[in-house]
Design a protein around this motif. Sequence first.
Motif, mmCIF file in Angstrom:
data_model
loop_
_atom_site.group_PDB
_atom_site.id
_atom_site.type_symbol
_atom_site.label_atom_id
_atom_site.label_comp_id
_atom_site.label_asym_id
_atom_site.label_seq_id
_atom_site.Cartn_x
_atom_site.Cartn_y
_atom_site.Cartn_z
ATOM 1 N N PRO A 31 20.080 -28.792 24.545
ATOM 2 C CA PRO A 31 20.081 -27.686 25.520
ATOM 3 C C PRO A 31 21.424 -27.425 26.207
ATOM 4 C CG PRO A 31 18.097 -28.975 25.761
ATOM 5 C CD PRO A 31 18.949 -29.688 24.761
ATOM 6 N N ALA A 32 22.106 -28.458 26.693
ATOM 7 C CA ALA A 32 23.372 -28.244 27.403
ATOM 8 C C ALA A 32 24.464 -27.763 26.446
ATOM 9 C CB ALA A 32 23.804 -29.525 28.091
ATOM 10 N N GLN A 35 23.818 -24.072 25.279
ATOM 11 C CA GLN A 35 24.219 -23.056 26.259
ATOM 12 C C GLN A 35 25.737 -22.895 26.304
ATOM 13 O OE1 GLN A 35 22.420 -20.875 27.852
ATOM 14 N NE2 GLN A 35 20.561 -21.725 26.943
ATOM 15 N N GLN A 36 26.455 -23.996 26.186
ATOM 16 C CA GLN A 36 27.910 -23.919 26.182
ATOM 17 C C GLN A 36 28.417 -23.191 24.940
ATOM 18 O OE1 GLN A 36 29.900 -27.678 26.233
ATOM 19 N NE2 GLN A 36 31.931 -26.770 26.397
ATOM 20 N N ILE A 38 26.791 -20.988 23.118
ATOM 21 C CA ILE A 38 26.427 -19.572 23.216
ATOM 22 C C ILE A 38 27.390 -18.834 24.135
ATOM 23 C CG2 ILE A 38 24.658 -18.017 24.161
ATOM 24 C CD1 ILE A 38 23.940 -18.972 21.418
ATOM 25 N N SER A 39 27.761 -19.461 25.238
ATOM 26 C CA SER A 39 28.670 -18.796 26.178
ATOM 27 C C SER A 39 30.074 -18.629 25.603
ATOM 28 C CB SER A 39 28.727 -19.559 27.502
ATOM 29 O OG SER A 39 29.319 -20.822 27.311
ATOM 30 N N ARG A 47 26.028 -14.931 18.267
ATOM 31 C CA ARG A 47 25.093 -15.630 19.151
ATOM 32 C C ARG A 47 23.708 -15.684 18.526
ATOM 33 N NH1 ARG A 47 26.885 -12.019 23.658
ATOM 34 N NH2 ARG A 47 28.895 -12.874 24.203
ATOM 35 N N THR A 51 21.691 -18.992 17.276
ATOM 36 C CA THR A 51 20.363 -19.252 17.816
ATOM 37 C C THR A 51 19.356 -19.460 16.692
ATOM 38 O OG1 THR A 51 20.877 -17.929 19.775
ATOM 39 C CG2 THR A 51 18.553 -18.350 19.322
#
Length: 76
Positions: A31-32, A35-36, A38-39, A47, A51
Amino acid sequence: MKKVIPFVAVFALVGCGQETLPEPNAASCAPAAFQQAISELRKEVNRKAFTEACRSFEKAQQMRSWEFKPSSPDRY
């Protein structure tokens, strides 16, 4: 020398346009880290592709995990 400078400039511009996707694995799909990653991706297409790649990786991991479940005891 004058011919080399435009070639280097064009090569640098072409290289900047390509964005590489991180490889989907347990570390990058956590998860962490997810998110990094994707950003950091600039394009929406990339993206979505990352995903989907992580979803596919997680689904494959679930299919590979196997646990022995004994059947119920016979009642004779």
